[in-house]
Scaffold this motif. Structure first.
Motif, PDB file in Angstrom:
ATOM      1  N   THR A 154     -25.280 -28.509  42.825  1.00 45.52           N
ATOM      2  CA  THR A 154     -24.686 -29.589  42.656  1.00 45.52           C
ATOM      3  C   THR A 154     -25.337 -30.772  42.984  1.00 45.52           C
ATOM      4  OG1 THR A 154     -22.703 -29.032  43.418  1.00 45.52           O
ATOM      5  CG2 THR A 154     -22.550 -31.280  43.224  1.00 45.52           C
ATOM      6  N   PRO A 155     -25.814 -32.029  41.942  1.00 45.62           N
ATOM      7  CA  PRO A 155     -26.899 -32.740  42.661  1.00 45.62           C
ATOM      8  C   PRO A 155     -25.956 -33.810  43.850  1.00 45.62           C
ATOM      9  CG  PRO A 155     -25.806 -33.778  40.453  1.00 45.62           C
ATOM     10  CD  PRO A 155     -25.620 -32.582  40.987  1.00 45.62           C
ATOM     11  N   ILE A 156     -26.724 -33.811  44.823  1.00 40.72           N
ATOM     12  CA  ILE A 156     -26.790 -34.795  45.680  1.00 40.72           C
ATOM     13  C   ILE A 156     -27.527 -35.291  46.523  1.00 40.72           C
ATOM     14  CG2 ILE A 156     -25.875 -34.485  48.356  1.00 40.72           C
ATOM     15  CD1 ILE A 156     -24.622 -31.906  47.604  1.00 40.72           C
ATOM     16  N   PRO A 157     -28.241 -36.848  45.450  1.00 39.46           N
ATOM     17  CA  PRO A 157     -29.272 -37.799  45.990  1.00 39.46           C
ATOM     18  C   PRO A 157     -29.548 -38.197  47.234  1.00 39.46           C
ATOM     19  CG  PRO A 157     -27.172 -38.984  44.960  1.00 39.46           C
ATOM     20  CD  PRO A 157     -26.723 -37.197  44.825  1.00 39.46           C
ATOM     21  N   ALA A 158     -31.005 -37.594  47.653  1.00 35.53           N
ATOM     22  CA  ALA A 158     -31.315 -37.844  48.934  1.00 35.53           C
ATOM     23  C   ALA A 158     -30.950 -40.140  48.832  1.00 35.53           C
ATOM     24  CB  ALA A 158     -32.355 -37.721  49.085  1.00 35.53           C
ATOM     25  N   ASP A 159     -30.874 -40.163  51.170  1.00 36.16           N
ATOM     26  CA  ASP A 159     -31.034 -40.807  51.578  1.00 36.16           C
ATOM     27  C   ASP A 159     -30.045 -41.687  50.385  1.00 36.16           C
ATOM     28  OD1 ASP A 159     -32.932 -39.908  52.799  1.00 36.16           O
ATOM     29  OD2 ASP A 159     -34.470 -40.811  51.455  1.00 36.16           O
ATOM     30  N   THR A 160     -28.651 -41.420  50.375  1.00 43.56           N
ATOM     31  CA  THR A 160     -27.670 -42.292  49.731  1.00 43.56           C
ATOM     32  C   THR A 160     -26.858 -41.516  50.477  1.00 43.56           C
ATOM     33  OG1 THR A 160     -28.177 -41.232  47.243  1.00 43.56           O
ATOM     34  CG2 THR A 160     -26.052 -42.084  47.820  1.00 43.56           C
ATOM     35  N   GLY A 161     -26.048 -43.066  50.768  1.00 48.89           N
ATOM     36  CA  GLY A 161     -24.675 -42.848  51.512  1.00 48.89           C
ATOM     37  C   GLY A 161     -23.151 -43.218  50.684  1.00 48.89           C
ATOM     38  N   ASP A 162     -22.563 -43.742  51.027  1.00 50.98           N
ATOM     39  CA  ASP A 162     -21.337 -43.573  50.530  1.00 50.98           C
ATOM     40  C   ASP A 162     -20.817 -45.334  49.919  1.00 50.98           C
ATOM     41  OD1 ASP A 162     -20.300 -40.967  51.180  1.00 50.98           O
ATOM     42  OD2 ASP A 162     -20.150 -41.725  53.073  1.00 50.98           O
ATOM     43  N   PHE A 163     -22.004 -45.987  50.100  1.00 47.09           N
ATOM     44  CA  PHE A 163     -22.022 -47.403  49.698  1.00 47.09           C
ATOM     45  C   PHE A 163     -21.847 -46.881  47.790  1.00 47.09           C
ATOM     46  CE2 PHE A 163     -24.147 -51.467  49.092  1.00 47.09           C
ATOM     47  CZ  PHE A 163     -22.850 -52.348  48.801  1.00 47.09           C
ATOM     48  N   ARG A 164     -20.938 -46.493  47.007  1.00 42.72           N
ATOM     49  CA  ARG A 164     -20.457 -46.702  45.861  1.00 42.72           C
ATOM     50  C   ARG A 164     -19.691 -47.351  44.977  1.00 42.72           C
ATOM     51  NH1 ARG A 164     -22.665 -41.046  44.831  1.00 42.72           N
ATOM     52  NH2 ARG A 164     -22.852 -40.887  46.441  1.00 42.72           N
ATOM     53  N   LEU A 165     -19.684 -47.684  43.624  1.00 45.77           N
ATOM     54  CA  LEU A 165     -18.932 -47.723  43.066  1.00 45.77           C
ATOM     55  C   LEU A 165     -18.499 -46.585  41.814  1.00 45.77           C
ATOM     56  CD1 LEU A 165     -18.687 -50.692  41.075  1.00 45.77           C
ATOM     57  CD2 LEU A 165     -18.650 -48.628  39.422  1.00 45.77           C
ATOM     58  N   LEU A 166     -16.881 -46.312  41.568  1.00 50.73           N
ATOM     59  CA  LEU A 166     -16.934 -45.422  40.843  1.00 50.73           C
ATOM     60  C   LEU A 166     -16.085 -45.879  39.784  1.00 50.73           C
ATOM     61  CD1 LEU A 166     -15.395 -42.671  43.354  1.00 50.73           C
ATOM     62  CD2 LEU A 166     -17.441 -42.694  42.141  1.00 50.73           C
ATOM     63  N   SER A 167     -16.451 -45.912  38.567  1.00 50.41           N
ATOM     64  CA  SER A 167     -15.692 -45.942  37.199  1.00 50.41           C
ATOM     65  C   SER A 167     -14.655 -45.065  37.483  1.00 50.41           C
ATOM     66  CB  SER A 167     -16.294 -46.054  36.082  1.00 50.41           C
ATOM     67  OG  SER A 167     -16.368 -44.581  35.314  1.00 50.41           O
ATOM     68  N   PRO A 168     -12.865 -46.426  36.555  1.00 41.82           N
ATOM     69  CA  PRO A 168     -11.984 -45.646  36.607  1.00 41.82           C
ATOM     70  C   PRO A 168     -12.221 -43.604  36.342  1.00 41.82           C
ATOM     71  CG  PRO A 168     -12.251 -47.808  35.245  1.00 41.82           C
ATOM     72  CD  PRO A 168     -13.949 -47.220  35.804  1.00 41.82           C
ATOM     73  N   ARG A 169     -13.068 -43.373  35.252  1.00 44.51           N
ATOM     74  CA  ARG A 169     -12.901 -41.669  35.034  1.00 44.51           C
ATOM     75  C   ARG A 169     -13.789 -41.047  35.814  1.00 44.51           C
ATOM     76  NH1 ARG A 169     -17.076 -40.282  30.103  1.00 44.51           N
ATOM     77  NH2 ARG A 169     -18.142 -41.704  30.948  1.00 44.51           N
ATOM     78  N   ALA A 170     -14.563 -41.707  36.545  1.00 41.52           N
ATOM     79  CA  ALA A 170     -15.503 -40.413  37.389  1.00 41.52           C
ATOM     80  C   ALA A 170     -13.996 -40.706  39.204  1.00 41.52           C
ATOM     81  CB  ALA A 170     -16.343 -41.373  38.107  1.00 41.52           C
ATOM     82  N   LEU A 171     -14.015 -41.939  39.031  1.00 40.73           N
ATOM     83  CA  LEU A 171     -12.316 -41.783  40.232  1.00 40.73           C
ATOM     84  C   LEU A 171     -11.138 -40.766  39.726  1.00 40.73           C
ATOM     85  CD1 LEU A 171     -11.389 -43.264  42.863  1.00 40.73           C
ATOM     86  CD2 LEU A 171     -10.282 -45.211  41.256  1.00 40.73           C
ATOM     87  N   ALA A 172     -11.578 -40.838  38.209  1.00 40.91           N
ATOM     88  CA  ALA A 172      -9.626 -39.886  38.243  1.00 40.91           C
ATOM     89  C   ALA A 172     -10.384 -38.430  38.239  1.00 40.91           C
ATOM     90  CB  ALA A 172      -9.655 -40.381  36.967  1.00 40.91           C
ATOM     91  N   ALA A 173     -11.775 -38.261  38.602  1.00 37.07           N
ATOM     92  CA  ALA A 173     -11.463 -36.707  38.848  1.00 37.07           C
ATOM     93  C   ALA A 173     -11.409 -36.579  39.531  1.00 37.07           C
ATOM     94  CB  ALA A 173     -13.729 -36.658  37.511  1.00 37.07           C
ATOM     95  N   LEU A 174     -12.709 -37.385  40.442  1.00 36.68           N
ATOM     96  CA  LEU A 174     -12.894 -37.086  42.136  1.00 36.68           C
ATOM     97  C   LEU A 174     -11.232 -36.533  42.626  1.00 36.68           C
ATOM     98  CD1 LEU A 174     -14.941 -37.664  44.649  1.00 36.68           C
ATOM     99  CD2 LEU A 174     -13.937 -39.872  44.916  1.00 36.68           C
TER     100      LEU A 174
END
Ligand code: UDP
Ligand code: MG
Length: 322
Positions: A154-174
């Protein structure tokens, strides 16, 4: 025309000192977004079972502004579950995740929104520098992201925290991912869609102390590795194969030696060494299996992920432009 919605989800555990510093900055950003980006914004504070005055502070903030929603969990469930609880309450529009301690500057939110409007589904902040964190934490974090990046498919980008924006469809998937052992950075990566990394400068905490000591970080790292790769299990297999091969060769040598030169009783040191070594290898392999088995056990209990103590929705977010 109705407006797009944005919920800013902030998980907080014992952040009574930080929240009053963060909140005015957030409100200023929300005002600007409502005017410039035609967004209906609200902020959802999740109290992750704090034991200082965090809940009281949150209630004051909510009383003063109708765009503040509050969720309180029944106890401290940890950041990953607090975020899950918050994101579960976002029923429309996009969600943005922000730390309560001001380490993720809210002033950058318009840039996240701009990327979302360009069509990205997962806009995540990548830390350029980290202020106020010791070299050991930075070095181990660096190592962790490299290891999990290599091990996990699974791609897990380096040095990335939880500061992030999820679009409605990404949020629904999560929201469909209901596993109990949650390593959010990996779950975001699993969802996929159009991703964009936004570099930013991570500031020092505005007040209080980090809630993640080395033990919690170690556990988080274990969580990440066991949730997103079975490589350690395979490693145990290879380690076993390798020791078996070495043991076989050594066995041949012992037998040959006895046949050629007779068998006087010697070799206590080598026998001890072999027994201890094999015992160690077996225990390590068992431990690795145990890590996975324990997580399977947690999963099989099918408990709810978290329990809510109180929920106070926002009172005043208007879908119509003013
Ligand atoms: N947090 C939480 N529950 C916890 C621990 C932390 O909700 O059990 C929140 C905390 O209030 C903060 C965010 O998670 O908003 C990040 O925590 P912290 O700043 O302690 O971590 P660091 O930035 O040092 O990695
Ligand atoms: Mg922090």
């Amino acid at each position: 025309m109705t407006r797009d919605h944005l919920t800013i989800v902030v998980a907080a555990y014992n952040e009574a000192e930080s929240l009053p510093l963060l909140h005015p900055r957030l409100l200023a950003v929300m005002d600007a977004l409502e005017a410039d980006a035609n967004l209906a914004c609200r902020v959802l504070y999740v109290d992750d079972g704090s034991r200082d005055g965090t809940w009281a502070v949150m209630q004051q903030l909510a009383a003063a502004d109708g765009r503040v929603a509050l969720l309180r969990l029944s106890r401290n469930f940890g950041k990953e579950l607090a975020l899950t609880a918050g994101l579960d309450r976002v029923e429309r529009g996009a969600a943005l995740i922000l730390d309560a301690d001001g380490q993720d500057p809210p002033e950058l939110i318009p840039e996240f929104v701009a990327k979302w409007r360009e069509g990205y589904d997962d806009v995540h902040g990548t830390r350029l520098e980290r202020d106020g964190e010791g070299w050991l934490k930075r070095a181990t974090a660096h190592l962790f992201y490299r290891v999990i990046g290599r091990l996990s498919r699974t791609p897990i980008p380096a040095d990335t925290g939880d500061f992030r924006l999820l679009s409605p469809r990404a949020l629904a998937a999560l929201q469909q991912l209901r596993e109990r052992n949650r390593f959010m950075k990996g779950l975001f990566g699993w969802v996929g869609y159009n991703r964009f990394a936004l570099p930013y400068h991570r500031e020092a905490r505005n007040a209080g102390q980090s809630k993640f000591n080395f033990w919690r970080l170690w556990n988080l790292a274990l969580e990440g590795i066991t949730s997103f790769t079975t490589a350690p299990l395979r490693l145990a297999t290879y380690l076993g194969l390798l020791t078996a091969l070495v043991a076989f060769c050594y066995g041949l040598w012992v037998v040959a030696k006895a046949l050629l030169w007779g068998d006087p009783v010697t070799g206590w040191p080598s026998m001890m060494a072999v027994i201890l070594f094999l015992g160690g290898v077996q225990l390590i392999a068992l431990g690795v299996i145990g890590e996975y088995l324990g997580r399977l056990y947690d999963e099989s209990k099918q408990r709810p992920l978290y329990l809510v103590d109180s929920w106070r929705p926002e009172t005043g977010v208007s879908s119509e432009p003013s």
